[in-house]
Design an enzyme around this catalytic site. Structure first.
Site, mmCIF file in Angstrom:
data_model
loop_
_atom_site.group_PDB
_atom_site.id
_atom_site.type_symbol
_atom_site.label_atom_id
_atom_site.label_comp_id
_atom_site.label_asym_id
_atom_site.label_seq_id
_atom_site.Cartn_x
_atom_site.Cartn_y
_atom_site.Cartn_z
ATOM 1 N N GLY A 1 0.783 -1.215 -0.159
ATOM 2 C CA GLY A 1 0.215 0.017 0.011
ATOM 3 C C GLY A 1 0.778 1.195 -0.160
ATOM 4 O O GLY A 1 2.110 1.261 0.406
ATOM 5 N N GLN B 1 2.878 9.965 1.242
ATOM 6 C CA GLN B 1 4.267 9.417 1.266
ATOM 7 C C GLN B 1 5.394 9.864 0.112
ATOM 8 O O GLN B 1 6.566 9.613 0.326
ATOM 9 C CB GLN B 1 4.272 7.905 1.369
ATOM 10 C CG GLN B 1 3.480 7.476 2.369
ATOM 11 C CD GLN B 1 3.227 5.799 2.727
ATOM 12 O OE1 GLN B 1 2.338 5.430 1.916
ATOM 13 N NE2 GLN B 1 4.134 5.179 3.114
ATOM 14 N N CYS C 1 5.449 -0.182 7.333
ATOM 15 C CA CYS C 1 5.452 0.818 6.499
ATOM 16 C C CYS C 1 6.432 1.402 5.604
ATOM 17 O O CYS C 1 7.719 1.318 6.318
ATOM 18 C CB CYS C 1 4.842 2.173 7.330
ATOM 19 S SG CYS C 1 4.385 3.604 6.329
ATOM 20 N N LEU C 2 6.500 1.770 4.568
ATOM 21 C CA LEU C 2 7.720 1.984 3.446
ATOM 22 C C LEU C 2 8.048 3.537 4.235
ATOM 23 O O LEU C 2 9.385 3.807 3.918
ATOM 24 C CB LEU C 2 6.996 2.383 2.229
ATOM 25 C CG LEU C 2 6.654 1.200 1.596
ATOM 26 C CD1 LEU C 2 6.085 1.405 -0.156
ATOM 27 C CD2 LEU C 2 7.797 0.208 1.652
ATOM 28 N N HIS D 1 -4.865 1.566 7.289
ATOM 29 C CA HIS D 1 -3.330 2.172 7.326
ATOM 30 C C HIS D 1 -3.144 3.604 6.432
ATOM 31 O O HIS D 1 -2.672 4.311 6.651
ATOM 32 C CB HIS D 1 -2.397 1.010 7.171
ATOM 33 C CG HIS D 1 -0.830 1.368 7.321
ATOM 34 N ND1 HIS D 1 -0.208 0.905 8.166
ATOM 35 C CD2 HIS D 1 -0.285 2.108 6.462
ATOM 36 C CE1 HIS D 1 1.092 1.542 7.771
ATOM 37 N NE2 HIS D 1 0.993 2.131 6.747
ATOM 38 N N GLU D 2 -3.478 3.281 5.169
ATOM 39 C CA GLU D 2 -3.390 4.073 4.235
ATOM 40 C C GLU D 2 -4.317 5.347 4.230
ATOM 41 O O GLU D 2 -3.878 6.681 4.009
ATOM 42 C CB GLU D 2 -3.752 3.474 2.815
ATOM 43 C CG GLU D 2 -2.807 2.216 2.340
ATOM 44 C CD GLU D 2 -1.362 2.299 2.703
ATOM 45 O OE1 GLU D 2 -0.899 3.541 2.640
ATOM 46 O OE2 GLU D 2 -0.576 1.442 3.011
ATOM 47 N N HIS E 1 -2.665 7.627 6.658
ATOM 48 C CA HIS E 1 -1.713 8.577 6.036
ATOM 49 C C HIS E 1 -2.291 9.824 5.409
ATOM 50 O O HIS E 1 -1.679 10.887 5.527
ATOM 51 C CB HIS E 1 -1.025 7.968 4.849
ATOM 52 C CG HIS E 1 0.350 6.994 5.332
ATOM 53 N ND1 HIS E 1 1.234 7.349 5.848
ATOM 54 C CD2 HIS E 1 0.457 5.624 5.070
ATOM 55 C CE1 HIS E 1 2.016 6.330 6.041
ATOM 56 N NE2 HIS E 1 1.464 5.351 5.666
HETATM 57 NI NI NI Z 1 2.439 3.201 5.494
#
Ligand code: NI
Length: 170
Positions: free
Chosen positions: A46, A51, A95-96, A137-138, A141
């Site tokens: 995701g 991000q 998470c990235l 989660h997304e 963000h």
């Molecule tokens: Ni994330």
């Protein structure tokens, strides 16, 4: 398509609220395509626009993409909104933007999400398990929230400290 650089915590830009998409324009579709490519290359399951330093309410999700392999279940969404949630699930999230850390997070087990798809059509997604976790989660963000905002203050402080140190040594 293009690979976009991914911001990593701590970074003030990850803490901002993203603005709604007014129309799924060509520009937004291009952003979605670039985000998909960036997510698959990472690899991740995701990615949210903040991000990649774009403060728009756009997310891409593919929970089948564990191994950076083929696309299986790709969702590209604008203005995603949780309209129903149910139950509770604990998942070890990563998470990235918080590379190399995972922590248990409590989320709703099932969600219904309303959004615009890549064609600008209003859709509804009913999700459970990992997909539900990933969508929550997304969407977090988009409101400037990271998964580490759901863990204890102490754990969050330790993780951010380590990330800061790592950034300095890069
Ligand atoms: Ni994330």
């Amino acid at each position: 398509m293009a690979l976009l650089p991914i911001l990593t915590a701590p970074d003030r830009r990850l803490k901002q609220k993203a603005a709604p998409v007014e129309e799924v324009s060509e520009k937004i579709v291009k952003l979605m395509d670039d985000m998909v490519e960036t997510m698959y290359a990472a690899p991740g399951i995701g990615l949210a626009a903040p991000q990649v330093n774009v403060l728009k309410r756009v997310i891409v999700v593919d929970v089948e993409n564990y191994d950076g392999g083929e696309e299986h279940n790709l969702l590209t969404l604008a203005n995603p909104e949780i309209i129903e949630k149910e139950g509770e699930i604990v998942w070890a999230e990563g998470c990235l933007s918080v590379p190399n850390f995972t922590e248990d997070v409590v989320r709703a087990e099932k969600v219904v999400v309303q959004a615009l798809n890549k064609e600008g059509k209003k859709i509804e997604i009913t999700a459970e398990g990992l997909l539900a976790v990933c969508l929550q989660h997304e969407i977090d963000h988009l409101d400037g929230q990271l998964f580490i905002d759901h863990v204890s203050r102490l754990k969050r402080a330790i993780i951010l400290q380590k990330l800061k140190k790592r950034k300095k040594s890069e």
